[in-house]
Write an enzyme that holds these catalytic residues in place. Structure first.
Site, PDB file in Angstrom:
ATOM      1  N   ARG A   6       0.790  -1.228   0.000  1.00 43.97           N
ATOM      2  CA  ARG A   6       0.000   0.000   0.000  1.00 43.97           C
ATOM      3  C   ARG A   6       0.822   1.278   0.000  1.00 43.97           C
ATOM      4  NH1 ARG A   6      -4.060  -1.263   4.828  1.00 43.97           N
ATOM      5  NH2 ARG A   6      -2.145  -2.179   5.615  1.00 43.97           N
ATOM      6  N   ARG A  15      -5.037  -2.377  -6.705  1.00 45.50           N
ATOM      7  CA  ARG A  15      -5.853  -2.869  -5.589  1.00 45.50           C
ATOM      8  C   ARG A  15      -7.284  -2.345  -5.681  1.00 45.50           C
ATOM      9  NH1 ARG A  15      -8.332  -5.075  -2.850  1.00 45.50           N
ATOM     10  NH2 ARG A  15      -8.424  -5.503  -0.618  1.00 45.50           N
ATOM     11  N   ASP A  52      -0.125 -14.449  -0.072  1.00 46.14           N
ATOM     12  CA  ASP A  52      -0.325 -14.286   1.365  1.00 46.14           C
ATOM     13  C   ASP A  52      -0.162 -15.635   2.049  1.00 46.14           C
ATOM     14  OD1 ASP A  52      -1.523 -12.042   3.322  1.00 46.14           O
ATOM     15  OD2 ASP A  52      -2.173 -14.033   3.975  1.00 46.14           O
TER      16      ASP A  52
END
Lengths: 325, 325
Positions: A6, A15, A52
């Site tokens: 981010r 995103r 992830d």
């Protein structure tokens, strides 16, 4: 560690156009683009696939979601019955999008830039599965491990196999190095550390050494303190990643004679930039740069980090040379 | 560490009748009663005064409150101007209720039960003052320390003096041992640990050694990992408190030859009780019980802990005897 994320405007743009965070992880076009963003922008030696550690519980059929500003939320697994309900077959099929991401990245990436695949360690993944998210005290996971180690071992063994499969599939898809993140290793007390952190990683490392001997494995037992030493001579482990609390001098003496070390700038220095960052990075380079070493952060890039600071840090690291003796 | 607290029904009863948490800390009758509750119920060797590390910022005039289930909330101090506004004079007057609590407890306590006074360490108290409460990343506190160490040093120096004064006043009021809690010591990266954790504690310990030489000082640099060693030979430090992640064998080799150690059962074992607790406590006793040692937890008693487990743990510790060589 959050090399793409981010703090990058180009990440936020991709995103915003995607659905949920997990949908993004399973979208090979978008995930490959995100993986390449930091290596396009900065002079980095390696890219780490955008994915992830919670794709494992998701692929095992546990209900996983990510809520904005809250982190991951999982429907907790807290009994043998719930372990038995996890779908261990077909894992590789459900994780195909991750492997497709790696294949796409490898074809785009410059030859001299390495591609790193990764997974969470069994203990760390288990904590998320049991607590239902992040935790301060890890009381549910620890209580289960202490009270009923046999049934807890079932979950850990299942995760060992899934994580080993997932790492090997990433190698087949183009990963040239692998990293295992045991982000919550440091939460285990003395007596439990060997069984729930060291031993599962030892078994995975041993399997990888047999089935993918050319691929270096980096282990990150975050906040393990004095217990980093447990990995110094482990078969199949090429490098150890250090969090920012590990004194570089200690690592140079205790770890680096045995294996490569990676780390360990506090991300707050990167957030701040300037002279303090320069001094802290130079301290690390001076202490560890003469042995086998990969410069890195001690934890993930923070969201408010100015991308210019990352560029400046790359310059500092590239320009560094060892002092002559 | 939370020896008296919400896990005890008699505590909850006094708590319910009092006002805010800080009002309770400043109510000598209630605080003395609470301090005595665990020693009345269990066979303990020492009582620790019921108070809080945040009485220091409160007495300095920072706005501090405790919200149920949320922890402490402080109006953050983030500039030199805000440091200058803190009221450093008259601290002792404002903390009189804490000293009155100690005086009352000492008259009630059996002679063979020691009374411990305590304070937070400068770094840990500073993190609460700057972050405005607990934190996951401590980014504000670390960023200040890294960016502007001179002005951060002003806050730390001010806290060193206030904490030293507070500890000495507790000795005058009847404390027979002192403990400094550096609960967030482990969050400091390598290069900052010496300056913001070790040096402030060294200066306080040195002052206490000069002004209260008969009073043993226990230091708790929680989660310091390999850096516990920095306190092993520090002037004025009689004992070091270990969190549950420190391997007992390492502590026996590296620390116990130099000073007494205290610790370090994971509070989750106490929550669970039974055989797992027995095994873990025995492991600690076997490893550390032959040297200078105080059995303790590695962190505070958890709220859901059954008081019976605490009684059982006291029995285990009392019954333990070293194996003959």
């Amino acid at each position: 560690m959050r090399q793409a994320g981010r703090y990058l405007p180009e990440y936020r743009k991709v995103r915003a156009g995607a659905g949920s965070f997990l949908e993004l992880c399973y979208n090979p076009a978008a995930a490959a683009e995100i993986t390449l963003q930091p290596v396009t922008r900065f002079a980095l030696d390696a890219a780490i696939v955008f994915s992830d550690i919670l794709v494992i519980p998701d692929a095992l059929g546990q209900d996983v979601s990510f809520r904005e500003g809250e982190g991951p939320v999982l429907r907790p697994v807290r009994s043998e019955v719930e372990i038995a309900r996890l779908r261990t077959d077909g894992l590789r099929d459900r994780l195909q999008p991750v492997y497709e991401t790696l294949r796409r990245v490898r074809t785009e990436l410059a030859e001299n830039v390495a591609l790193i695949g990764f997974a969470g360690a069994p203990w760390t993944v288990a904590t998320y599965m049991i607590e239902g998210g992040t935790s301060r005290e890890f009381a549910e996971a620890k209580a289960w491990a202490f009270r009923a180690p046999e049934s807890f071992q079932h979950l850990i063994s299942l995760l060992e196999e899934a994580i080993g499969d997932h790492l090997l599939a990433q190698v087949e898809a183009g990963a040239e190095a692998l990293q295992i993140f045991d982000s919550w290793a440091g939460m285990l007390p003395d007596v439990a550390f060997e069984r729930w952190c060291v031993e599962p990683i030892r078994r995975i490392a041993s399997r990888l050494a047999a089935e993918a001997p050319a691929i270096p494995l980096i282990v990150f037992p975050r906040l393990a303190g004095t217990r980093y030493g447990a990995f110094a001579e482990m078969h199949g482990v090429a490098a150890i990643s250090l969090d920012q609390t590990v004194p570089c001098r200690w690592a140079a003496e205790q770890l680096q004679p045995h294996l490569a070390v990676q780390g360990n700038l506090d991300p707050v220095f990167l957030l701040e930039g300037g002279e303090a960052m320069q001094a802290a990075a130079t301290h690390i380079l001076d202490a560890l740069g003469k042995g086998p070493f990969v410069f890195n952060l001690g934890h993930g890039v923070m969201q408010a980090t100015p991308p210019d600071h990352v560029a400046a840090l790359c310059d500092i690291v590239s320009a560094w040379r060892p002092h002559r003796a």
